[in-house]
Design a protein around this motif. Structure first.
Motif, PDB file in Angstrom:
ATOM      1  N   GLN A 170      30.098  52.814  36.953  1.00  0.00           N
ATOM      2  CA  GLN A 170      29.938  53.215  38.356  1.00  0.00           C
ATOM      3  C   GLN A 170      28.780  52.445  38.997  1.00  0.00           C
ATOM      4  O   GLN A 170      27.709  52.977  39.267  1.00  0.00           O
ATOM      5  CB  GLN A 170      29.727  54.727  38.455  1.00  0.00           C
ATOM      6  N   THR A 171      29.039  51.168  39.235  1.00  0.00           N
ATOM      7  CA  THR A 171      28.056  50.280  39.858  1.00  0.00           C
ATOM      8  C   THR A 171      28.504  50.047  41.303  1.00  0.00           C
ATOM      9  O   THR A 171      29.369  49.207  41.552  1.00  0.00           O
ATOM     10  CB  THR A 171      27.973  48.951  39.096  1.00  0.00           C
ATOM     11  N   LYS A 196      19.448  50.539  34.602  1.00  0.00           N
ATOM     12  CA  LYS A 196      18.815  51.849  34.435  1.00  0.00           C
ATOM     13  C   LYS A 196      19.508  52.951  35.226  1.00  0.00           C
ATOM     14  O   LYS A 196      20.008  53.909  34.651  1.00  0.00           O
ATOM     15  CB  LYS A 196      17.343  51.771  34.869  1.00  0.00           C
ATOM     16  N   ASP A 197      19.539  52.837  36.537  1.00  0.00           N
ATOM     17  CA  ASP A 197      19.943  53.984  37.350  1.00  0.00           C
ATOM     18  C   ASP A 197      20.694  53.542  38.597  1.00  0.00           C
ATOM     19  O   ASP A 197      20.110  53.452  39.681  1.00  0.00           O
ATOM     20  CB  ASP A 197      18.698  54.793  37.749  1.00  0.00           C
ATOM     21  N   PRO A 198      22.007  53.277  38.504  1.00  0.00           N
ATOM     22  CA  PRO A 198      22.759  53.027  39.732  1.00  0.00           C
ATOM     23  C   PRO A 198      22.713  54.287  40.593  1.00  0.00           C
ATOM     24  O   PRO A 198      22.968  55.396  40.107  1.00  0.00           O
ATOM     25  CB  PRO A 198      24.179  52.725  39.230  1.00  0.00           C
ATOM     26  N   ASN A 199      22.359  54.132  41.866  1.00  0.00           N
ATOM     27  CA  ASN A 199      22.147  55.321  42.689  1.00  0.00           C
ATOM     28  C   ASN A 199      22.405  55.029  44.143  1.00  0.00           C
ATOM     29  O   ASN A 199      22.820  53.935  44.533  1.00  0.00           O
ATOM     30  CB  ASN A 199      20.716  55.839  42.482  1.00  0.00           C
ATOM     31  N   LEU A 200      22.150  56.044  44.966  1.00  0.00           N
ATOM     32  CA  LEU A 200      22.300  55.930  46.406  1.00  0.00           C
ATOM     33  C   LEU A 200      21.030  56.476  47.058  1.00  0.00           C
ATOM     34  O   LEU A 200      20.676  57.638  46.872  1.00  0.00           O
ATOM     35  CB  LEU A 200      23.521  56.717  46.880  1.00  0.00           C
ATOM     36  N   VAL A 201      20.352  55.618  47.803  1.00  0.00           N
ATOM     37  CA  VAL A 201      19.145  56.008  48.520  1.00  0.00           C
ATOM     38  C   VAL A 201      19.497  56.214  49.976  1.00  0.00           C
ATOM     39  O   VAL A 201      20.240  55.425  50.569  1.00  0.00           O
ATOM     40  CB  VAL A 201      18.042  54.930  48.389  1.00  0.00           C
ATOM     41  N   ARG A 202      18.941  57.284  50.557  1.00  0.00           N
ATOM     42  CA  ARG A 202      19.117  57.535  51.995  1.00  0.00           C
ATOM     43  C   ARG A 202      17.747  57.518  52.661  1.00  0.00           C
ATOM     44  O   ARG A 202      16.784  58.069  52.119  1.00  0.00           O
ATOM     45  CB  ARG A 202      19.787  58.876  52.237  1.00  0.00           C
ATOM     46  N   ALA A 203      17.664  56.859  53.799  1.00  0.00           N
ATOM     47  CA  ALA A 203      16.431  56.843  54.588  1.00  0.00           C
ATOM     48  C   ALA A 203      16.802  57.076  56.044  1.00  0.00           C
ATOM     49  O   ALA A 203      17.980  57.081  56.410  1.00  0.00           O
ATOM     50  CB  ALA A 203      15.680  55.521  54.416  1.00  0.00           C
ATOM     51  N   ARG A 204      15.783  57.265  56.874  1.00  0.00           N
ATOM     52  CA  ARG A 204      15.998  57.537  58.282  1.00  0.00           C
ATOM     53  C   ARG A 204      15.477  56.372  59.109  1.00  0.00           C
ATOM     54  O   ARG A 204      14.356  55.899  58.900  1.00  0.00           O
ATOM     55  CB  ARG A 204      15.255  58.820  58.672  1.00  0.00           C
ATOM     56  N   PRO A 216      23.222  51.708  48.491  1.00  0.00           N
ATOM     57  CA  PRO A 216      23.676  51.826  47.095  1.00  0.00           C
ATOM     58  C   PRO A 216      23.006  50.766  46.224  1.00  0.00           C
ATOM     59  O   PRO A 216      22.810  49.632  46.659  1.00  0.00           O
ATOM     60  CB  PRO A 216      25.184  51.578  47.185  1.00  0.00           C
ATOM     61  N   SER A 217      22.690  51.145  45.012  1.00  0.00           N
ATOM     62  CA  SER A 217      22.144  50.214  44.028  1.00  0.00           C
ATOM     63  C   SER A 217      23.056  50.182  42.812  1.00  0.00           C
ATOM     64  O   SER A 217      23.448  51.231  42.301  1.00  0.00           O
ATOM     65  CB  SER A 217      20.738  50.634  43.589  1.00  0.00           C
ATOM     66  N   ALA A 218      23.382  48.979  42.342  1.00  0.00           N
ATOM     67  CA  ALA A 218      24.297  48.829  41.204  1.00  0.00           C
ATOM     68  C   ALA A 218      23.577  48.653  39.876  1.00  0.00           C
ATOM     69  O   ALA A 218      24.216  48.704  38.822  1.00  0.00           O
ATOM     70  CB  ALA A 218      25.233  47.651  41.437  1.00  0.00           C
ATOM     71  N   ALA A 219      22.263  48.419  39.909  1.00  0.00           N
ATOM     72  CA  ALA A 219      21.468  48.283  38.682  1.00  0.00           C
ATOM     73  C   ALA A 219      22.000  47.190  37.759  1.00  0.00           C
ATOM     74  O   ALA A 219      21.933  47.313  36.539  1.00  0.00           O
ATOM     75  CB  ALA A 219      21.394  49.611  37.934  1.00  0.00           C
TER      76      ALA A 219
END
Length: 314
Positions: free
Chosen positions: A47-48, A304-312, A296-299
Motif C-alpha cells: 500500500q504505497t 518505514k511508514d507509508p501514510n497520509l498527512v493533512r495540513a491546512r 500521501p507518502s509511499a515510503a
C-alpha cells in the motif's frame, strides 16, 4: 517633549518597526498549518500511495503502486480496494527504471469514472486504464512496453499522460490510439526518471521532471497541438507530483527523495513548507480539498511508514 509623549513616540516606533520586519516562521507552519498524519497504510501489502484524487463528497481515490491496486478512502478513513490489476507474466521485471509493475497517476471524471496509468514493461498491459463505478478495470489505450506512464490529467475529453522516459502522450478519454503530444530534453530523464507529475491549467500542460528538479509549462495550441516548452521553476530536488493551490499558478509540490513539500510561487521561487518532521515519508503527490491539503507518502526510500498527512492552507 514630555516624558509621557516620549514614551508614546517610542512605542509607536517599535510597533512600526515590527510591522516592517516579518516574524520568523517555521517551514511547517507557513503557509500551511496544523499538519498531522491522518492515515497509515500497510507497507507489507504494497500500500504505497502514488496518486490521489477527490470526489465532491470527500471520498478519495488512490493508486497503491506496488500492490497494483485502485483504492477508495472514505472521509472517515475506511480503505476499500476497488480493483487489483493483472500481474504481468514476467513479474514486471522489464518495467523501465523500476523493475516492478505499478499503478501510477489517477484522475476522476465528473461521472465517477476513474482513469489511471499502469506500467508493467509488457505490451499487453502497459497503458491507460479506466474503471467505471461498480465496474471492472479495462485498458482503453495501449502504450509501448518501453514507456513508463506516470502522471495523468483529464482535460474535457482528452487525457494527457506523462511518460517518465521523456514524453507526454495524448489519449481520447473514450479510448483509442495514444499519440505522442510532446517530447524533448525538458521531459527526458537524466539517469532515472524524467516527466513525472502532470496537471492542466490555463490552457497549458504543466509537467515536473524528477531528475532535473524542474516544472515545465507547455501551451495547448488551437487544434490541440503542443506549443513551445518553457521551464518555469528549477531547484526542486526529487520533485514528483503537485497541485495548484487555487491562487493563480501557485503550486504545492511533493519532493519525494528529500521528504519535503515546497510552495512554488508564480515567479518560480520556492519555499519548503512541510518536512519529515511533519510525517513525510517520500511524498508522492499533493491533493487539495477546499483549504485542506493532503500529502500521501509511499515510503519508497525510507521503507518505514507509508501514510497520509493533512495540513491546512492559510
Amino acid at each position: 517633549m514630555s516624558a509621557k509623549h516620549a514614551r508614546k513616540t517610542l512605542v509607536a516606533a517599535v510597533l512600526a518597526a515590527t510591522t516592517l520586519i516579518p516574524a520568523p516562521a517555521s517551514a511547517a507552519t507557513y503557509p500551511l498549518c496544523a499538519a498531522q498524519i491522518v492515515q497509515h497504510f500497510d507497507l507489507a501489502k504494497g500500500q504505497t500511495p502514488e496518486s490521489m484524487v477527490f470526489a465532491p463528497n470527500g471520498t478519495a481515490y488512490v493508486t497503491f503502486a506496488k500492490a497494483r491496486q485502485i483504492a477508495e478512502i472514505t472521509p472517515g478513513g475506511r480503505v476499500r480496494i476497488l480493483a487489483t490489476l493483472p500481474a504481468p507474466a514476467d513479474g514486471g521485471t522489464g518495467t523501465p527504471a523500476l523493475g516492478f509493475p505499478l499503478t501510477v497517476g489517477i484522475e476522476r471524471a465528473p461521472d465517477g469514472t476513474l482513469y489511471f496509468a499502469y506500467a508493467t514493461g509488457t505490451a499487453d498491459l502497459t497503458g491507460v486504464w479506466s474503471l467505471r463505478p461498480g465496474g471492472t478495470p479495462r485498458r482503453i489505450a495501449a502504450l509501448p512496453a518501453t514507456s513508463l506512464p506516470n502522471g495523468i490529467a483529464l482535460d474535457h475529453r482528452t487525457l494527457y499522460v506523462a511518460d517518465s522516459t521523456g514524453a507526454i502522450w495524448r489519449v481520447p478519454a473514450s479510448g483509442g490510439t495514444a499519440t505522442v503530444w510532446s517530447s524533448g530534453q525538458e521531459l527526458a530523464p537524466a539517469g532515472f526518471l524524467g516527466a513525472n507529475g502532470l496537471r492542466v491549467r490555463d490552457g497549458a500542460v504543466w509537467v515536473t521532471n524528477l531528475d532535473r528538479g524542474t516544472i515545465v509549462r507547455i501551451p495547448v495550441r488551437a487544434g490541440g497541438t503542443a506549443g513551445d516548452t518553457r521551464v518555469v521553476a528549477t531547484g526542486l530536488a526529487g520533485i514528483d507530483d503537485f497541485a495548484f493551490t487555487g491562487r493563480g499558478t501557485e503550486i504545492l509540490a511533493a519532493l519525494d527523495t528529500v521528504n519535503q513539500v515546497a510552495l512554488v510561487r508564480p515567479d518560480g521561487t520556492h519555499t519548503v513548507v512541510l518536512t519529515e518532521a511533519d510525517g513525510l515519508q517520500g511524498p508522492t503527490t499533493v491533493a487539495l480539498r477546499g483549504r485542506d491539503v493532503y500529502v500521501p507518502s509511499a515510503a519508497y526510500l525510507t521503507a518505514k511508514d507509508p501514510n497520509l498527512v493533512r495540513a491546512r492552507l492559510r
